[in-house]
Design a protein around this motif. Structure first.
Motif, PDB file in Angstrom:
ATOM      1  N   LYS A   7      -4.375  -2.712  -1.874  1.00 57.84           N
ATOM      2  CA  LYS A   7      -3.544  -2.882  -0.670  1.00 57.84           C
ATOM      3  C   LYS A   7      -3.932  -4.204  -0.011  1.00 57.84           C
ATOM      4  O   LYS A   7      -5.119  -4.441   0.246  1.00 57.84           O
ATOM      5  N   ASP A  29       7.281   3.935   7.530  1.00 58.89           N
ATOM      6  CA  ASP A  29       7.097   4.315   6.137  1.00 58.89           C
ATOM      7  C   ASP A  29       5.633   4.618   5.807  1.00 58.89           C
ATOM      8  O   ASP A  29       5.309   5.588   5.151  1.00 58.89           O
ATOM      9  N   PHE A  30       4.742   3.745   6.275  1.00 57.82           N
ATOM     10  CA  PHE A  30       3.323   3.909   5.939  1.00 57.82           C
ATOM     11  C   PHE A  30       2.572   4.401   7.181  1.00 57.82           C
ATOM     12  O   PHE A  30       2.381   3.646   8.135  1.00 57.82           O
ATOM     13  N   MET A  31       2.172   5.621   7.187  1.00 58.63           N
ATOM     14  CA  MET A  31       1.404   6.232   8.281  1.00 58.63           C
ATOM     15  C   MET A  31       1.989   5.916   9.655  1.00 58.63           C
ATOM     16  O   MET A  31       1.264   5.641  10.609  1.00 58.63           O
ATOM     17  N   GLY A  32       3.300   5.878   9.694  1.00 68.06           N
ATOM     18  CA  GLY A  32       3.984   5.698  10.981  1.00 68.06           C
ATOM     19  C   GLY A  32       3.921   4.281  11.537  1.00 68.06           C
ATOM     20  O   GLY A  32       4.206   4.063  12.715  1.00 68.06           O
ATOM     21  N   LEU A  33       3.544   3.310  10.705  1.00 71.61           N
ATOM     22  CA  LEU A  33       3.462   1.932  11.223  1.00 71.61           C
ATOM     23  C   LEU A  33       4.841   1.428  11.617  1.00 71.61           C
ATOM     24  O   LEU A  33       5.777   1.469  10.825  1.00 71.61           O
ATOM     25  N   GLU A  43      -4.016  -2.457  14.403  1.00 69.85           N
ATOM     26  CA  GLU A  43      -3.444  -1.154  14.031  1.00 69.85           C
ATOM     27  C   GLU A  43      -3.174  -1.103  12.517  1.00 69.85           C
ATOM     28  O   GLU A  43      -3.466  -0.101  11.852  1.00 69.85           O
ATOM     29  N   LYS A  67      -4.965   1.493   9.903  1.00 72.07           N
ATOM     30  CA  LYS A  67      -4.213   2.516   9.171  1.00 72.07           C
ATOM     31  C   LYS A  67      -4.173   2.246   7.657  1.00 72.07           C
ATOM     32  O   LYS A  67      -4.291   3.167   6.857  1.00 72.07           O
ATOM     33  N   VAL A  68      -4.024   0.994   7.296  1.00 71.39           N
ATOM     34  CA  VAL A  68      -3.859   0.667   5.863  1.00 71.39           C
ATOM     35  C   VAL A  68      -5.199   0.713   5.122  1.00 71.39           C
ATOM     36  O   VAL A  68      -5.259   1.059   3.954  1.00 71.39           O
ATOM     37  N   LYS A  69      -6.292   0.368   5.830  1.00 77.96           N
ATOM     38  CA  LYS A  69      -7.620   0.238   5.188  1.00 77.96           C
ATOM     39  C   LYS A  69      -7.520  -0.653   3.939  1.00 77.96           C
ATOM     40  O   LYS A  69      -7.835  -0.235   2.808  1.00 77.96           O
ATOM     41  N   ASP A  88     -10.675   0.711   1.958  1.00 82.42           N
ATOM     42  CA  ASP A  88     -10.770   1.603   0.794  1.00 82.42           C
ATOM     43  C   ASP A  88     -11.523   0.953  -0.364  1.00 82.42           C
ATOM     44  O   ASP A  88     -11.751   1.596  -1.386  1.00 82.42           O
TER      45      ASP A  88
END
Ligand SMILES: NC(=O)C1=CN([C@@H]2O[C@H](COP(=O)(O)OP(=O)(O)OC[C@H]3O[C@@H](n4cnc5c(N)ncnc54)[C@H](O)[C@@H]3O)[C@@H](O)[C@H]2O)C=CC1
Ligand SMILES: CC(=O)C(=O)O
Ligand SMILES: [Mg+2]
Length: 533
Positions: free
Chosen positions: A325, A390-394, A402, A406-408, A434
Motif C-alpha cells: 500500500k 471505499d477504504f475504511m470510510g476515507l 487520517e 487508516k491505510v497503514k 503494515d
C-alpha cells in the motif's frame, strides 16, 4: 555511484537501431588568446612548449609549464582551504562560495573542471546540483558573470531558426531545456532557472561521460509571474508576465523545430516546467522528437527503482510489490508520473490486474485525499482518484494523518514541494505501518522543501525504516553504534543513463517502456531480463 551501465543497457535493449555516438578527434581552429579565453580548449599553464609555438601562445603565458596533475592538486588545495576558512559560517555563504570557485574553473578550463567533478562527485554533486543549485538559481541575476548555454525568449519569435546557428559547436547530442516555471520546489524563477539545465548537464558529463562540447543548456524565457523578480532591477529575464496558451506553445514549437533542423538526433530533456506544460509538451512532442520529461518520466523511473529496492530490502520477492500500500503526497507532474509507472508495474505483477493495482495507491494533494468527488478533478489525477468511503470510510479531502492512520501504508512518498508535511504525528503514525520495514521517501527538493528530514524520520517513525530523500542528507547516528542509512532518490540516478542509452542506440524516440525497464533492471542484480516480463 550510478548504475549507468545497467540503465543504458536497458535503454539499448528497448531501442531498435544501433549506431555509434562516439565523438571523433577534435581540431582546434583558434590561436593565441582566443584559445586561452576558450574554456573548451584552454589548458592554462599546462600548454607544453611545442603547443605554445604551434598555437601562437609563446609569451602569452608565464614560462613555467604546470602539468594537469599539478593544476588539479592546486585546485583541490584551494577548495579544501576554502572549506576550512569558511567553517562555522552560514550554510548559504559556504555553499555559494564553493559554487563560485567551481564555476570560475568551469568558465576557464572545462577539462580540469570535469576531471575534478568526476573524481569528487560525492562532494561536488550537492554544489553543482541540488541543493546548492537551487540557491544559485534564486540568486542567479546577481551571481551572473559569464553566459552559459543559450537563451531563447518570447522576443525571439521568428528568429530561432537562425539563432540556433549561433551556437559554436557543430554537433549537439544532449539538450536540457527549461522555461523556469517550477524550479525544484522553489516555484517560478523565470530566466534564473538556467542553473538547472547547467547542473543537469554537468551530471550527464560526470556520470555518463557525455562529451561536454556536445551539451547545450537552454532557457526558454517566456516571462515570469514572480512579482519579486519582475520588480528586481537586476533581473536578467523578460520583464513581462508569462505567455499562456497558443502564444506559449508557438514559442516552444519554434524552438523544437529549430533544434531538430540543425541537430536532428539531439535529445531534448524537458526540465522543471510547471505541471500543465510538462504534460502537454510531453504529449505534443514525444512522437515527433527524441525527447522526454525528466520530472514526469525520470522521477518515475528512479522512484520505482527505489520502491522495488525497498521490497527487496524487506526480504520479499519483487513481485510482492503488487501487494504494497503506497501513499503518494503531491499530485503534480512528479507525483503523477511516479504513480502511473508504479501502478503499471504493480498491475503487470498482479497478472495485468489494473484495478487490483490501483486499489493499493492513495493520492493526496494540497486539499487532501483525492477522490472521485473532488470538484474540478484534474483529468491527469482522475485515474488514481478513490471512490469516497471505499477504504475504511476515507472521505474526499481526508488529511494525510487520517490517511496514514487508516491505510497503514508500506510506503509514504512525498513529491509535494512542501517542507515538513511529514510532521511528527504523520511519522509516528508510520510506526503502525503494515510493513516491518516501511519506506519513507521525502523526495522534494531542495533540502528545505523535503517532506521531512532524515533525523526526524528515524526519530519518529522508528529505526527500521528505509529512508530516501531527493536532496542529500547525512546518515543518522541512532546511538548504540547503529546508523540510520540515508539513500538519495533523485532522477539524477537515471537520466544520465537514459541519455547515454538513447544516444548509443540511436533510438529515435524515448518510450515509457525504456524508462520502466531502466527502473526494473536497476534493482535486479542477477537478472538477464527485467523482472516483470
Ligand atoms: N527527487 C526527485 O528526483 C524529484 C523531485 N521533485 C520535487 O517534487 C516536488 C514537486 O514537483 P512537481 O510535481 O513538478 O510540482 P507540482 O507543482 O506540479 O506539484 C506539487 C503537488 O503537491 C501538492 N501539494 C502542495 N502542497 C501540499 C501539501 N501541503 N500536502 C499535500 N500535497 C501538497 C500540490 O497540490 C500539487 O499536486 C518539487 O519539490 C520537486 O523538486 C520533482 C522531480 C524529481
Ligand atoms: C530533481 C528534480 O528534477 C527536481 O527536483 O525537479
Ligand atoms: Mg526537475
Amino acid at each position: 555511484m550510478w548504475n549507468l551501465a545497467r540503465v543504458a543497457a536497458s535503454v539499448l535493449s528497448r531501442s531498435r537501431r544501433f549506431s555509434t555516438a562516439i565523438p571523433g578527434p577534435c581540431m582546434v581552429h583558434k590561436r593565441g588568446t582566443d584559445i586561452l579565453h576558450d574554456p573548451w580548449f584552454n589548458k592554462d599553464t599546462g600548454f607544453p612548449l611545442t603547443e605554445r609555438d604551434r598555437l601562437g601562445l609563446r609569451g602569452l603565458l608565464p614560462p613555467r609549464v604546470i602539468s594537469f596533475e599539478q593544476q588539479y592538486a592546486r585546485f583541490m588545495e584551494s577548495f579544501r582551504s576554502l572549506e576550512k576558512n569558511t567553517e562555522g559560517q552560514p550554510n548559504k555563504v559556504v555553499s555559494l562560495a564553493k559554487w563560485r570557485i567551481l564555476n570560475r574553473l568551469h568558465d576557464r578550463n572545462e577539462t580540469l573542471y570535469y576531471r575534478v567533478l568526476i573524481d569528487n562527485i560525492k562532494d561536488f554533486a550537492p554544489i553543482i546540483y541540488t541543493p546548492t543549485v537551487g540557491l544559485v538559481c534564486q540568486n542567479y541575476s546577481g551571481l551572473f558573470r559569464r553566459p552559459r548555454g543559450m537563451y531563447f525568449s518570447a522576443k525571439d519569435k521568428g528568429e530561432m531558426m537562425s539563432m540556433i546557428y549561433n551556437w559554436p559547436a557543430q554537433q549537439v547530442d544532449m539538450i536540457v531545456l527549461t522555461d523556469g516555471s517550477r524550479i525544484l520546489g522553489l516555484g517560478d524563477l523565470g530566466v534564473q532557472g538556467i542553473g538547472i539545465p547547467i547542473g543537469k548537464l554537468d551530471v550527464y558529463v560526470a556520470a555518463a561521460g557525455i562529451n561536454p562540447q556536445r551539451i547545450l543548456p537552454v532557457m526558454l524565457d517566456v516571462g515570469t509571474n514572480n512579482q519579486k523578480l519582475l520588480e528586481d532591477r537586476l533581473y536578467l529575464g523578460l520583464r513581462q508576465p508569462r505567455l499562456e496558451g497558443e502564444e506559449y506553445l508557438s514559442i516552444v514549437d519554434e524552438f523544437m523545430e529549430a533544434v531538430h533542423a540543425r541537430w536532428p538526433k539531439a535529445i531534448v530533456q524537458f526540465e522543471d516546467f510547471q505541471m500543465k506544460w510538462a504534460f502537454e509538451t510531453l504529449e505534443r512532442y514525444r512522437k515527433r522528437f527524441c525527447m522526454f520529461n525528466d520530472d514526469i518520466q525520470g522521477t518515475a523511473g528512479v522512484a520505482l527503482a527505489g520502491l522495488l529496492g525497498t521490497v527487496r530490502a524487506q526480504g520479499l520477492s519483487l513481485t510482492d510489490f503488487a501487494d504494497q500500500k503506497i501513499v503518494v503526497v503531491g499530485a503534480g507532474s512528479a507525483g503523477l508520473g511516479v504513480l502511473k509507472m508504479a501502478v503499471q508495474a504493480a498491475a503487470r505483477m498482479a497478472g495485468n490486474n489494473d484495478a487490483f493495482a490501483r486499489n493499493k495507491f492513495f493520492l493526496l494533494d494540497k486539499d487532501g485525499l483525492i477522490t472521485k468527488e473532488r470538484k474540478n478533478l484534474d483529468p491527469a489525477a482522475a485515474p488514481f482518484a478513490k471512490d469516497p468511503g471505499d477504504f475504511m470510510g476515507l472521505r474526499e479531502g481526508a488529511s494525510l494523518l487520517e490517511v496514514v492512520r487508516k491505510v497503514k501504508p508500506h510506503v509514504l512518498l512525498g513529491l509535494s514541494g512542501v517542507g515538513g508535511v511529514f510532521n511528527e504525528e504523520v511519522l509516528k503514525a508510520m510506526r503502525e505501518s503494515d510493513s516491518v520495514k516501511p519506506a519513507i521517501f521525502a523526495m522534494s527538493n531542495p533540502t528545505m522543501n523535503a517532506e521531512c528530514t532524515a533525523a526526524d524520520a528515524f526519530k519518529h517513525a522508528g529505526e527500521n525504516i528505509v529512508f530516501a530523500s531527493g536532496s542529500p542528507f547525512e546518515n543518522v547516528d541512532l546511538g548504540n553504534g547503529k546508523i540510520g542509512h540515508v539513500n538519495q532518490a533523485n532522477n539524477m540516478y537515471l537520466f544520465p543513463g537514459i541519455g547515454l542509452g538513447t544516444l548509443l542506440s540511436g533510438a529515435r524516440f524515448i518510450t515509457d517502456g525504456m524508462l520502466q525497464q531502466a527502473a526494473e533492471w536497476y534493482v535486479c542484480d542477477n537478472c538477464n531480463e527485467p523482472i516483470s516480463t
